[in-house]
Design a protein around this motif. Sequence first.
Motif, PDB file in Angstrom:
ATOM      1  N   THR A  53      72.147  22.570 -10.189  1.00 59.90           N
ATOM      2  CA  THR A  53      72.756  22.782 -11.251  1.00 59.90           C
ATOM      3  C   THR A  53      72.720  24.275 -11.624  1.00 59.90           C
ATOM      4  O   THR A  53      71.446  24.547 -12.034  1.00 59.90           O
ATOM      5  CB  THR A  53      72.619  21.750 -12.620  1.00 59.90           C
ATOM      6  N   ALA A  54      73.774  25.038 -11.699  1.00 60.69           N
ATOM      7  CA  ALA A  54      73.539  26.391 -12.124  1.00 60.69           C
ATOM      8  C   ALA A  54      75.047  26.968 -12.137  1.00 60.69           C
ATOM      9  O   ALA A  54      75.781  26.610 -11.626  1.00 60.69           O
ATOM     10  CB  ALA A  54      72.608  27.212 -11.245  1.00 60.69           C
ATOM     11  N   VAL A  55      74.912  28.322 -12.774  1.00 58.51           N
ATOM     12  CA  VAL A  55      76.165  29.133 -12.456  1.00 58.51           C
ATOM     13  C   VAL A  55      75.937  29.924 -11.219  1.00 58.51           C
ATOM     14  O   VAL A  55      74.855  30.537 -10.857  1.00 58.51           O
ATOM     15  CB  VAL A  55      76.192  30.142 -13.762  1.00 58.51           C
ATOM     16  N   TYR A  56      77.023  29.734 -10.317  1.00 59.31           N
ATOM     17  CA  TYR A  56      76.981  30.298  -8.907  1.00 59.31           C
ATOM     18  C   TYR A  56      77.876  31.736  -9.118  1.00 59.31           C
ATOM     19  O   TYR A  56      78.949  31.398  -9.486  1.00 59.31           O
ATOM     20  CB  TYR A  56      77.341  29.209  -7.895  1.00 59.31           C
ATOM     21  N   TYR A  57      77.234  32.742  -8.559  1.00 54.57           N
ATOM     22  CA  TYR A  57      77.786  34.138  -8.571  1.00 54.57           C
ATOM     23  C   TYR A  57      78.043  34.709  -7.054  1.00 54.57           C
ATOM     24  O   TYR A  57      77.091  34.474  -6.226  1.00 54.57           O
ATOM     25  CB  TYR A  57      76.960  35.168  -9.277  1.00 54.57           C
ATOM     26  N   CYS A  58      79.365  35.246  -6.930  1.00 57.00           N
ATOM     27  CA  CYS A  58      79.646  35.750  -5.686  1.00 57.00           C
ATOM     28  C   CYS A  58      79.064  37.091  -5.650  1.00 57.00           C
ATOM     29  O   CYS A  58      79.318  37.824  -6.557  1.00 57.00           O
ATOM     30  CB  CYS A  58      81.191  35.671  -5.295  1.00 57.00           C
ATOM     31  N   ASN A  59      78.739  37.719  -4.466  1.00 58.23           N
ATOM     32  CA  ASN A  59      78.068  39.148  -4.557  1.00 58.23           C
ATOM     33  C   ASN A  59      78.739  39.609  -3.209  1.00 58.23           C
ATOM     34  O   ASN A  59      78.545  39.098  -2.256  1.00 58.23           O
ATOM     35  CB  ASN A  59      76.604  39.058  -4.339  1.00 58.23           C
ATOM     36  N   LEU A  60      79.043  40.956  -3.359  1.00 55.72           N
ATOM     37  CA  LEU A  60      79.417  41.873  -2.131  1.00 55.72           C
ATOM     38  C   LEU A  60      78.792  43.196  -2.157  1.00 55.72           C
ATOM     39  O   LEU A  60      78.572  43.718  -3.211  1.00 55.72           O
ATOM     40  CB  LEU A  60      81.125  42.060  -2.440  1.00 55.72           C
ATOM     41  N   LYS A  61      78.200  43.260  -1.143  1.00 57.33           N
ATOM     42  CA  LYS A  61      77.120  44.554  -0.807  1.00 57.33           C
ATOM     43  C   LYS A  61      77.926  45.430   0.274  1.00 57.33           C
ATOM     44  O   LYS A  61      78.279  44.933   1.204  1.00 57.33           O
ATOM     45  CB  LYS A  61      75.777  44.144  -0.694  1.00 57.33           C
ATOM     46  N   ARG A  62      77.913  46.583  -0.238  1.00 59.61           N
ATOM     47  CA  ARG A  62      78.408  47.770   0.723  1.00 59.61           C
ATOM     48  C   ARG A  62      77.257  48.753   0.639  1.00 59.61           C
ATOM     49  O   ARG A  62      76.280  48.641  -0.359  1.00 59.61           O
ATOM     50  CB  ARG A  62      79.859  48.488   0.386  1.00 59.61           C
ATOM     51  N   ILE A  63      77.027  49.661   1.663  1.00 61.89           N
ATOM     52  CA  ILE A  63      75.990  50.735   1.503  1.00 61.89           C
ATOM     53  C   ILE A  63      76.167  51.642   0.348  1.00 61.89           C
ATOM     54  O   ILE A  63      74.936  51.679  -0.539  1.00 61.89           O
ATOM     55  CB  ILE A  63      76.220  51.792   2.587  1.00 61.89           C
ATOM     56  N   ALA A  79      69.931  29.178 -13.105  1.00 63.93           N
ATOM     57  CA  ALA A  79      70.034  28.046 -13.750  1.00 63.93           C
ATOM     58  C   ALA A  79      69.613  28.580 -15.292  1.00 63.93           C
ATOM     59  O   ALA A  79      69.047  29.613 -15.550  1.00 63.93           O
ATOM     60  CB  ALA A  79      69.169  27.057 -13.205  1.00 63.93           C
ATOM     61  N   PRO A  80      69.778  27.653 -16.222  1.00 66.82           N
ATOM     62  CA  PRO A  80      69.272  27.965 -17.731  1.00 66.82           C
ATOM     63  C   PRO A  80      67.841  28.196 -17.706  1.00 66.82           C
ATOM     64  O   PRO A  80      67.110  27.530 -17.218  1.00 66.82           O
ATOM     65  CB  PRO A  80      69.921  26.499 -18.373  1.00 66.82           C
ATOM     66  N   GLY A  81      67.450  29.183 -18.339  1.00 73.54           N
ATOM     67  CA  GLY A  81      66.205  29.763 -18.343  1.00 73.54           C
ATOM     68  C   GLY A  81      65.544  30.183 -17.245  1.00 73.54           C
ATOM     69  O   GLY A  81      64.148  30.631 -16.972  1.00 73.54           O
ATOM     70  N   LYS A  82      66.368  30.389 -16.269  1.00 72.84           N
ATOM     71  CA  LYS A  82      65.599  31.024 -14.855  1.00 72.84           C
ATOM     72  C   LYS A  82      66.352  32.257 -14.472  1.00 72.84           C
ATOM     73  O   LYS A  82      67.444  32.695 -14.800  1.00 72.84           O
ATOM     74  CB  LYS A  82      65.883  30.001 -13.743  1.00 72.84           C
ATOM     75  N   GLU A  83      65.704  33.149 -13.542  1.00 72.56           N
ATOM     76  CA  GLU A  83      66.344  34.404 -13.216  1.00 72.56           C
ATOM     77  C   GLU A  83      67.548  34.185 -12.070  1.00 72.56           C
ATOM     78  O   GLU A  83      67.328  32.807 -11.481  1.00 72.56           O
ATOM     79  CB  GLU A  83      65.200  35.138 -12.368  1.00 72.56           C
ATOM     80  N   ARG A  84      68.331  34.983 -11.967  1.00 70.97           N
ATOM     81  CA  ARG A  84      69.299  34.866 -10.810  1.00 70.97           C
ATOM     82  C   ARG A  84      68.578  34.738  -9.356  1.00 70.97           C
ATOM     83  O   ARG A  84      67.727  35.728  -9.177  1.00 70.97           O
ATOM     84  CB  ARG A  84      70.546  35.769 -11.129  1.00 70.97           C
ATOM     85  N   GLY A  85      69.184  33.946  -8.728  1.00 69.00           N
ATOM     86  CA  GLY A  85      68.265  34.184  -7.175  1.00 69.00           C
ATOM     87  C   GLY A  85      69.199  33.883  -5.881  1.00 69.00           C
ATOM     88  O   GLY A  85      70.502  33.228  -6.264  1.00 69.00           O
ATOM     89  N   LEU A  86      69.066  34.543  -4.782  1.00 75.19           N
ATOM     90  CA  LEU A  86      69.960  34.449  -3.706  1.00 75.19           C
ATOM     91  C   LEU A  86      70.017  32.931  -3.160  1.00 75.19           C
ATOM     92  O   LEU A  86      68.669  32.309  -3.258  1.00 75.19           O
ATOM     93  CB  LEU A  86      69.528  35.323  -2.614  1.00 75.19           C
TER      94      LEU A  86
END
Length: 115
Positions: free
Chosen positions: A90-100, A40-47
Amino acid sequence: QVQLVESGGGLVQPGGSLRLSCAAPGSIFRGATMGWYRQAPGKERGLVAAITNGGTTNYVDSVKGRFTISGDNAKNTVYLQMNSLKPEDTAVYYCNLKRILFELWGQGTLVTVSS
């Protein structure tokens, strides 16, 4: 270049629903842990939510009971079903893919919850 392709963001009224989608190349989708993060604006990205290759899910407390993460191995796609949306979602939503050995991020999709 390997990319995650997101879709499904937009403007929705409080109480409404949206479904986000994130498609990944099949060669890396299987075996990965997939997640949705938001900033969200002014905030850190979080899971927000994550799902492992085995189907185990976890959610941040603020979305439990409202959001559902799921994966479709046949389509190499992960979804985030968002119900009972609130203005604070309300925020920008990001997809994340994690492999080793690496992780990938999508480009982000904006979700706006407003009347």
